[in-house]
Design a protein around this motif. Structure first.
Motif, short mmCIF file in Angstrom:
data_model
loop_
_atom_site.label_atom_id
_atom_site.label_comp_id
_atom_site.label_asym_id
_atom_site.label_seq_id
_atom_site.Cartn_x
_atom_site.Cartn_y
_atom_site.Cartn_z
N ALA A 139 8.92 0.32 -5.90
CA ALA A 139 7.54 -0.12 -5.72
C ALA A 139 7.08 0.08 -4.28
CB ALA A 139 7.39 -1.58 -6.13
N ASP A 140 7.90 -0.37 -3.33
CA ASP A 140 7.52 -0.23 -1.93
C ASP A 140 7.42 1.24 -1.51
OD1 ASP A 140 7.34 -2.95 -1.58
OD2 ASP A 140 9.32 -3.17 -0.67
N THR A 141 8.23 2.08 -2.11
CA THR A 141 8.17 3.51 -1.82
C THR A 141 6.89 4.12 -2.37
OG1 THR A 141 10.59 3.67 -1.85
CG2 THR A 141 9.34 5.72 -2.11
N ALA A 142 6.59 3.81 -3.62
CA ALA A 142 5.40 4.40 -4.26
C ALA A 142 4.11 4.02 -3.56
CB ALA A 142 5.34 3.98 -5.73
N TYR A 143 4.06 2.79 -3.04
CA TYR A 143 2.83 2.30 -2.42
C TYR A 143 2.82 2.43 -0.90
CZ TYR A 143 1.52 0.30 -6.94
OH TYR A 143 1.17 0.12 -8.25
N ASP A 144 3.87 3.00 -0.34
CA ASP A 144 3.90 3.19 1.11
C ASP A 144 2.79 4.17 1.51
OD1 ASP A 144 4.88 4.78 3.64
OD2 ASP A 144 5.98 2.88 3.64
N PRO A 145 2.00 3.87 2.53
CA PRO A 145 0.89 4.76 2.92
C PRO A 145 1.32 6.19 3.23
CG PRO A 145 0.67 2.62 3.99
CD PRO A 145 2.01 2.63 3.32
N ILE A 146 2.49 6.34 3.83
CA ILE A 146 2.98 7.69 4.14
C ILE A 146 3.22 8.48 2.85
CG2 ILE A 146 4.84 9.04 5.18
CD1 ILE A 146 5.32 6.76 7.12
N ILE A 147 3.84 7.83 1.87
CA ILE A 147 4.15 8.51 0.61
C ILE A 147 2.88 8.79 -0.17
CG2 ILE A 147 5.46 8.39 -1.53
CD1 ILE A 147 7.12 8.61 1.10
N GLU A 148 1.99 7.83 -0.23
CA GLU A 148 0.73 8.04 -0.96
C GLU A 148 -0.09 9.19 -0.36
OE1 GLU A 148 -0.77 4.05 -3.09
OE2 GLU A 148 -0.92 4.00 -0.90
N GLU A 149 -0.08 9.30 0.96
CA GLU A 149 -0.88 10.32 1.63
C GLU A 149 -0.21 11.68 1.62
OE1 GLU A 149 -2.68 11.39 6.07
OE2 GLU A 149 -1.66 9.48 5.73
N ARG A 150 1.08 11.74 1.93
CA ARG A 150 1.74 13.03 2.12
C ARG A 150 2.54 13.51 0.92
NH1 ARG A 150 5.08 13.21 7.41
NH2 ARG A 150 5.39 15.29 6.51
N TYR A 151 2.99 12.58 0.06
CA TYR A 151 3.80 12.93 -1.10
C TYR A 151 3.27 12.22 -2.35
CZ TYR A 151 6.90 14.26 2.76
OH TYR A 151 7.41 14.80 3.90
N PRO A 152 2.02 12.45 -2.68
CA PRO A 152 1.43 11.74 -3.83
C PRO A 152 2.12 12.08 -5.15
CG PRO A 152 -0.04 13.50 -3.08
CD PRO A 152 1.03 13.36 -2.05
N LEU A 153 2.73 13.25 -5.25
CA LEU A 153 3.46 13.60 -6.47
C LEU A 153 4.60 12.61 -6.69
CD1 LEU A 153 4.14 15.53 -8.82
CD2 LEU A 153 5.52 16.85 -7.21
N LEU A 154 5.30 12.26 -5.63
CA LEU A 154 6.39 11.30 -5.74
C LEU A 154 5.88 9.93 -6.10
CD1 LEU A 154 9.35 10.52 -5.42
CD2 LEU A 154 8.96 10.24 -2.97
N SER A 155 4.80 9.51 -5.48
CA SER A 155 4.21 8.21 -5.79
C SER A 155 3.83 8.13 -7.26
CB SER A 155 2.98 7.96 -4.91
OG SER A 155 2.39 6.72 -5.20
N LYS A 156 3.16 9.17 -7.78
CA LYS A 156 2.74 9.19 -9.18
C LYS A 156 3.95 9.12 -10.11
CE LYS A 156 -1.80 9.74 -8.84
NZ LYS A 156 -2.76 8.77 -9.41
N ALA A 157 5.00 9.86 -9.79
CA ALA A 157 6.18 9.89 -10.65
C ALA A 157 6.85 8.53 -10.70
CB ALA A 157 7.16 10.95 -10.16
N ILE A 158 6.98 7.88 -9.56
CA ILE A 158 7.61 6.56 -9.52
C ILE A 158 6.82 5.57 -10.36
CG2 ILE A 158 8.20 4.59 -8.06
CD1 ILE A 158 8.79 6.59 -5.81
#
Length: 339
Positions: A77-96
């Motif tokens: 959860a913390d990874t998916a919603y981390d601002p860095i991940i949401e901005e730079r790796y949205p594919l990862l956020s969506k998958a999680i």
């Protein structure tokens, strides 16, 4: 559940010493999978080594090369919603966020996500033969109810699939797994971390007994402009994928400069075919080209009595998701499908 000892450790060195390279000793973090495995007697442990107190494993940091390091103990959860991940790796956020439930994502860790085991019915049913649980006993799924099982990379010994959503995106992003063990530290390209069943279906990955995952490195290129994650499942809440697809493109003047496509729910590991990605380079992002790429990815696919439908489903899912990646806004709730 069998009796076991329990110990907390505060650093990687202590964790490795307590695991002692013994298969009967197991690391535990979020515990969202291993607790079930122990409870249903699918696996046994003499000792559980709680690695949660290791602070160095629980962070997300920027790397000097422009990439990002995900701590193995950082929660999904913390990874998916981390601002860095949401901005730079949205594919990862969506998958999680497509995986499990909110409650489980709050507990599950990044390292644990890589280590989770198949959800094959027969693997969890200890009254049935299963080569993954009991090597040499046979694979009940081959002649049994195999609707959720593999269509790619399977063997006569096992047709189970790997259940992770997060790992499909990590495969598409060319992540790297950082590992620490009795023999020191090492790095594994994500493509080499998980295994196909072949003659050793009881081995899910290439981690050596006594080693622990410390972190996962993402490269600088996150494909933040053109990406999509599609998960097809029996129900939209808390269900594992029949077929999932992670697609990402770098577009330049109307052509595909770089392409990434990875599948989940179809094999013993996230499935990626570099030949298909190479085929798409310097071509227009059209339905016809995506269909040809899908044929390359699914070359050699075959099903069983109950899962033959997954071959056509996967082909259509690849095309659909590649088109969706051209319009990332199509993934927002309530959005209309891409053309």
């Amino acid at each position: 559940m069998n009796n076991f000892s329990y110990i907390k450790v505060s650093d990687a060195k202590q964790a490795i010493a307590e695991l002692n390279g013994d298969i009967r000793n197991k690391a535990v973090a979020g515990g969202t999978n291993i607790n079930d495995l122990l409870k249903y007697f699918v696996t046994k442990a003499d000792k559980l080594v709680d690695i949660n107190p290791i602070q160095e494993f629980n962070s997300i940091i920027r790397l000097d090369d422009g990439g990002v390091r995900l701590g193995a103990l950082h929660t999904n959860a913390d990874t998916a919603y981390d601002p860095i991940i949401e901005e730079r790796y949205p594919l990862l956020s969506k998958a999680i966020l497509a995986g499990a439930s909110a409650q489980i994502r709050n507990m599950a860790t990044n390292g644990g996500n890589l280590m989770q085991r198949t959800r094959c019915y027969y693997f969890y049913d200890i009254s049935t033969p299963c080569n993954k649980r009991d090597p040499g006993s046979g694979c009940s799924a081959i002649s049994g109810y195999n609707r959720i099982h593999a269509i790619l990379g399977q063997s006569e010994n096992c047709i189970a699939v790997f259940p992770s959503d997060m790992c499909v995106a990590l495969a598409a992003l060319n992540a790297q797994v950082n590992i620490s063990g009795p023999n020191g530290e090492r790095k594994l390209p994500f493509a080499n971390f998980h295994r196909l069943p072949s003659e050793t279906p009881h081995l899910d990955n290439n981690l050596i007994h006594g080693e622990v995952i410390t972190s996962i490195d993402l490269p600088a290129e996150g494909f933040a402009e053109n990406y999509s994650y599609l998960k097809l499942r029996d129900r939209s809440s808390y269900s594992f994928a029949l077929v999932s697809v992670a697609s990402a493109f770098e577009l330049e003047q109307g052509t595909i400069k770089n392409a990434r496509i990875a599948l989940g729910g179809v094999a013993h590991k996230p499935w990626r075919v570099l030949e298909a990605e190479d085929f798409l380079k310097q071509k227009e992002p059209t339905r016809e080209n995506f269909s040809q790429a899908a044929k390359i990815i699914l070359n050699g696919a075959f099903g069983y009595e109950h899962n033959n439908f997954k071959i056509e489903l996967a082909h259509r899912a690849i095309i659909r998701n590649c088109l969706m990646a051209l319009y990332p806004e199509s993934q927002r709730p309530g959005a209309k499908p891409s053309r």
